[in-house]
Every structure is written in C-alpha cells, then in structure tokens.
Design a protein around this motif. Structure first.
Motif, mmCIF file in Angstrom:
data_model
loop_
_atom_site.group_PDB
_atom_site.id
_atom_site.type_symbol
_atom_site.label_atom_id
_atom_site.label_comp_id
_atom_site.label_asym_id
_atom_site.label_seq_id
_atom_site.Cartn_x
_atom_site.Cartn_y
_atom_site.Cartn_z
ATOM 1 N N UNK A 49 1.119 -1.071 -0.024
ATOM 2 C CA UNK A 49 -0.217 -0.147 0.165
ATOM 3 C C UNK A 49 1.034 1.446 0.001
ATOM 4 N N UNK A 50 -0.330 2.384 -0.704
ATOM 5 C CA UNK A 50 1.272 3.435 -0.772
ATOM 6 C C UNK A 50 0.715 4.863 -1.659
ATOM 7 N N UNK A 51 1.567 5.737 -0.892
ATOM 8 C CA UNK A 51 1.017 6.779 -1.431
ATOM 9 C C UNK A 51 2.452 7.780 -1.709
ATOM 10 N N UNK A 52 1.945 9.129 -2.228
ATOM 11 C CA UNK A 52 3.374 10.229 -2.011
ATOM 12 C C UNK A 52 2.584 11.486 -1.958
ATOM 13 N N UNK A 53 4.015 12.327 -1.671
ATOM 14 C CA UNK A 53 3.747 13.523 -1.570
ATOM 15 C C UNK A 53 4.382 14.429 -1.933
ATOM 16 N N UNK A 54 4.230 15.771 -3.043
ATOM 17 C CA UNK A 54 5.566 16.293 -3.583
ATOM 18 C C UNK A 54 4.715 17.232 -3.328
ATOM 19 N N UNK A 55 6.411 18.395 -3.084
ATOM 20 C CA UNK A 55 6.550 19.506 -1.636
ATOM 21 C C UNK A 55 7.781 20.825 -2.609
ATOM 22 N N UNK A 56 8.132 20.089 -4.079
ATOM 23 C CA UNK A 56 9.059 21.003 -4.218
ATOM 24 C C UNK A 56 8.414 22.042 -5.436
ATOM 25 N N UNK A 57 8.567 22.495 -5.944
ATOM 26 C CA UNK A 57 8.030 23.489 -7.353
ATOM 27 C C UNK A 57 8.336 23.251 -8.675
ATOM 28 N N UNK A 58 9.341 22.353 -9.079
ATOM 29 C CA UNK A 58 9.504 21.594 -10.100
ATOM 30 C C UNK A 58 10.101 19.418 -10.441
ATOM 31 N N UNK A 59 9.193 19.481 -10.035
ATOM 32 C CA UNK A 59 8.992 17.546 -9.921
ATOM 33 C C UNK A 59 9.003 17.163 -10.484
ATOM 34 N N UNK A 60 9.695 15.990 -10.956
ATOM 35 C CA UNK A 60 9.317 15.575 -12.124
ATOM 36 C C UNK A 60 9.075 13.914 -11.885
ATOM 37 N N UNK A 61 8.027 13.274 -12.250
ATOM 38 C CA UNK A 61 7.193 12.473 -11.924
ATOM 39 C C UNK A 61 6.892 10.828 -12.324
ATOM 40 N N UNK A 62 6.622 10.211 -12.081
ATOM 41 C CA UNK A 62 5.507 9.314 -12.794
ATOM 42 C C UNK A 62 4.243 8.384 -12.478
ATOM 43 N N UNK A 63 3.709 8.765 -12.396
ATOM 44 C CA UNK A 63 2.943 8.013 -11.639
ATOM 45 C C UNK A 63 1.464 8.318 -10.922
ATOM 46 N N UNK A 64 2.265 9.141 -9.612
ATOM 47 C CA UNK A 64 1.664 10.442 -8.572
ATOM 48 C C UNK A 64 0.839 10.162 -8.744
ATOM 49 N N UNK A 65 0.149 10.485 -9.393
ATOM 50 C CA UNK A 65 -1.377 10.950 -9.658
ATOM 51 C C UNK A 65 -2.413 9.881 -8.830
ATOM 52 N N UNK A 66 -2.015 8.226 -9.939
ATOM 53 C CA UNK A 66 -1.858 7.211 -8.927
ATOM 54 C C UNK A 66 -2.276 6.353 -7.372
ATOM 55 N N UNK A 67 -1.428 7.214 -7.132
ATOM 56 C CA UNK A 67 -1.108 7.491 -5.528
ATOM 57 C C UNK A 67 -2.158 8.651 -4.707
ATOM 58 N N UNK A 68 -3.057 8.823 -5.672
ATOM 59 C CA UNK A 68 -3.785 9.490 -4.580
ATOM 60 C C UNK A 68 -4.971 8.693 -3.708
ATOM 61 N N UNK A 69 -5.151 8.967 -2.485
ATOM 62 C CA UNK A 69 -6.100 7.707 -1.422
ATOM 63 C C UNK A 69 -7.311 7.860 -2.523
ATOM 64 N N UNK A 70 -7.679 9.356 -2.881
ATOM 65 C CA UNK A 70 -9.083 8.925 -3.499
ATOM 66 C C UNK A 70 -8.754 7.757 -4.700
ATOM 67 N N UNK A 71 -8.201 7.712 -5.611
ATOM 68 C CA UNK A 71 -8.041 6.970 -6.442
ATOM 69 C C UNK A 71 -7.878 5.331 -6.119
ATOM 70 N N UNK A 72 -8.398 4.450 -7.039
ATOM 71 C CA UNK A 72 -8.501 3.408 -6.864
ATOM 72 C C UNK A 72 -7.447 2.331 -6.976
ATOM 73 N N UNK A 73 -5.861 2.631 -7.345
ATOM 74 C CA UNK A 73 -4.968 1.598 -7.033
ATOM 75 C C UNK A 73 -4.537 1.954 -5.642
ATOM 76 N N UNK A 74 -4.654 0.444 -5.559
ATOM 77 C CA UNK A 74 -3.650 0.490 -3.816
ATOM 78 C C UNK A 74 -2.963 -0.128 -3.553
ATOM 79 N N UNK A 75 -1.925 -0.297 -4.481
ATOM 80 C CA UNK A 75 -1.001 -0.717 -4.026
ATOM 81 C C UNK A 75 0.137 -0.566 -5.409
ATOM 82 N N UNK A 76 1.625 -0.738 -5.215
ATOM 83 C CA UNK A 76 1.885 -0.535 -6.235
ATOM 84 C C UNK A 76 3.617 -1.498 -5.915
ATOM 85 N N UNK A 77 4.660 -1.986 -6.560
ATOM 86 C CA UNK A 77 4.744 -3.273 -6.748
ATOM 87 C C UNK A 77 6.748 -2.372 -6.871
ATOM 88 N N UNK A 78 7.048 -1.842 -7.497
ATOM 89 C CA UNK A 78 8.331 -1.104 -6.712
ATOM 90 C C UNK A 78 8.210 0.919 -7.226
#
Length: 353
Positions: A49-78
C-alpha cells in the motif's frame, strides 16, 4: 519513541523491502564529459500500500496521481528513483518489464497469471550536467536495478546518487531505520532511502556539521565539530553549478496502513528534509517522497476519546519516526558520498574523529 536503528540501519530493515542500483560512472568523469548517472529501484515483492507527497516546485515524476488515496489503485510493486531528469523516467519501463516477467502486478486475467500490469511510480533528480549530458538512465538501467534488488545495497555515490550534488558538496543516496520501542507501535520498523540532490545547503556553516546531525548529535554519526580550517574550506566552496535540483526518496513501514495513512506518512517525512537541508522545497527543487506499508504487522488500536479514530496514536508515532529516518538518511548520503566530476565530498574536507 524508538529503541534504535534496525540491524542494517536501512530501509530494508522493513521486511519485504528490497533495493537495487544500476549506474555508469567513468573514473575520469568531469562536468560535461564521461558517464556519471544511475537509478535505484525500491522493490516490494507481493506489493505494498502506498502514497506520495510532492513538495518541490519543479518535480519530475511518473504515476504519482495514481497514488492519491481518492483513486482506485491501492498498491504498487516498485518505486523508481533515478537520475537523468525527465529522460530518466524511461527507466521505469525496464522495471515494469522485470516485474511482468516475474508476474508482479495487478492481475488482469484470472486464467492467465502472466497477464499483469505492474505499478511502478517514479521520481527523478536533475544530474545531467554531471558527466555527459547525453548519458542517462534508460529502460535497461531500470531492468538491471530491479534484478539487483536485495536487502544490502551501496550508499553514497551509487545508483541514483551517482550524479547527485548537495549544495556545494557531493550528494548521494543514504538510508536509515528505526524500530519503535514503546507505545502502540512497539516493534514496528520505519525506514527511508533518500537521494540527496538539493540546491540548499546540507552543512551548518558555524560548526561544519551536517544540519541533520543536530537532532541526534554529532556522536551519533561519529562526527566532531569541524576545525576553523575545515570550516573555512567549506565556506570557500563555490555555489552549486546548476539551478535544477531535487531530493527524492521512499519511506517504508511494516505497520498496516491504508492509502490515507501512507499519504500522511509521506507528508510528515518531509519534515526530515527540512531539518537536514536549508532551504528546502524551493521553486527549483522537485522534492518528492513516497511512503509505503507492507502491512506485515497489524497493530492493536489505542484507546482514545470516541471523537477520534483509534489509530491516530500509532500514526503519530510512525510520522515522527518517518521524519527522523529521512533526516538521518540525508546525513548518511552526504557522509557516504565520494567525489565525482570535481565535486568535493564532505569527507574530503572534514575528517571524522
């Protein structure tokens, strides 16, 4: 709050968490020439089970929206932590390929276990000017890092930390853990792995000690206050040569948390960055912390007034510990780093006891 570090003082003290690196580093790399980059994969066989918090003003990320607790996917693999700026996100494709080959992912067909979709969020640091701009992590890097994942891994100038620069000093990758010694979370482990590449300073100019050594004291890290000569050498360092930065990492625990609890853990873990890096979360940083729970330990709820959720006391303990391990992991990254491309390492300028 805690009884002390786990046996490795590493995120892999959380059972079920593995870390692997792949990097290229030319011995004669300089600013602009020679290979000097890499990636790190935090792998959790069976998912977490996972989530994420992005604080910097210039992030480079992939699939962080997926980890919003309001969204459907509940787990990650890596989770992928990588150099190469936005180019480096391609390394996640290789992590997915490795996971698919090993049937790790969301099952898509109950009659065919090979049909899975691995969930591999990621974040990058900007290290392109350190070494050759055109050499950066790709899918092969991610595949190799996933395959190399184990409970023991290198720190300092390794993986995603190869091209990292922490203020004027060489940055790197570090890790730390704590085992809770009392309260509802007694016996629970919290660990972190962090790639330190901030624009902010990681050293107190008055003492020459890492900022993050302040909470635990220099003896915890085997340090001493720098001599006047060493402090002068630190003060004479040029400012960081690039304006794009970022500190990224993963916090993990074996306590069972839902996605909302993981989100709170990730948010509070940023306090550890604020203690160890000054300034932090700037418009020029992309500071991103993932949090995951393997769920191995079900902790009985504490007794609280009826108006409050019964698991708040445990979550408070975990959040406090998350900030501690992130702070220590930044210090570990700086102390373990070795010079690359002419960027001086802390140990080159300030000697331990």
């Amino acid at each position: 709050m805690r009884s002390g570090p786990g046996p490795r003082n590493s995120i892999t003290d959380v059972a079920g968490v593995l870390v692997g690196h792949h990097q290229v580093l030319d011995p004669d790399a300089t600013l602009g020439t020679g290979a000097a980059t890499g990636c790190t994969v935090v792998r959790v066989p069976g998912g977490a089970t996972a989530s994420v918090d992005v604080r910097g003003g210039g992030p480079g990320t992939r699939e962080t929206d997926l980890l919003d607790p309001a969204n459907s996917v509940r787990q990650l693999n890596a989770v992928l932590l990588t150099g190469g700026s936005a180019y480096g996100l391609a390394a996640a494709d290789g992590v997915m390929r490795w996971a698919e080959e090993h049937r790790e992912g969301i099952p898509m067909d109950p009659t065919d276990p090979t049909r899975v979709v691995p969930i591999v969020p990621g974040a990058v640091i900007f290290d392109l000017p350190v070494g050759d701009w055109h050499i950066r992590p790709d899918a092969d890097f991610g595949y190799r890092a996933a395959a190399a994942a184990s409970t023991d891994f290198a720190r300092g100038t390794a993986g995603a930390g190869v091209g990292a620069q922490a203020g004027a000093l060489k940055g790197g990758i570090g890790s730390a853990s704590v085992v809770l010694g009392e309260g509802p979370g007694a016996g629970v482990t919290v660990g972190a792995v962090v790639v330190a590449n901030p624009v902010g300073s990681v050293v107190d100019p008055r003492t020459g000690l890492p900022w993050g050594a302040g909470t635990d004291g220099p003896d915890f890290f085997g340090l001493r206050v720098a001599t006047p000569t060493e402090i002068a050498a630190l003060a004479a360092l040029p400012t960081k040569s690039t304006v794009l930065n970022t500190t990224i990492g993963v916090v993990a625990t074996d306590a069972a948390l839902d996605p909302a609890g993981c989100r709170r853990l990730a948010a509070t873990a940023h306090d550890g960055l604020a203690r160890a890096i000054r300034p932090v979360h700037s418009p020029l940083d992309g500071d991103t912390l993932f949090a995951l729970s393997t769920g191995a330990i079900e902790v009985p709820p504490a007794t609280l007034p009826a108006a409050f959720p019964t698991d708040l006391h445990l979550l408070d303990q975990l959040c406090t510990a998350a900030a501690v391990v992130v702070e220590r992991a930044v210090v570990d990254a700086v102390l373990a780093a070795t010079s690359v491309a002419g960027i001086p390492a802390y140990r080159d300028l300030v000697r331990p006891h």
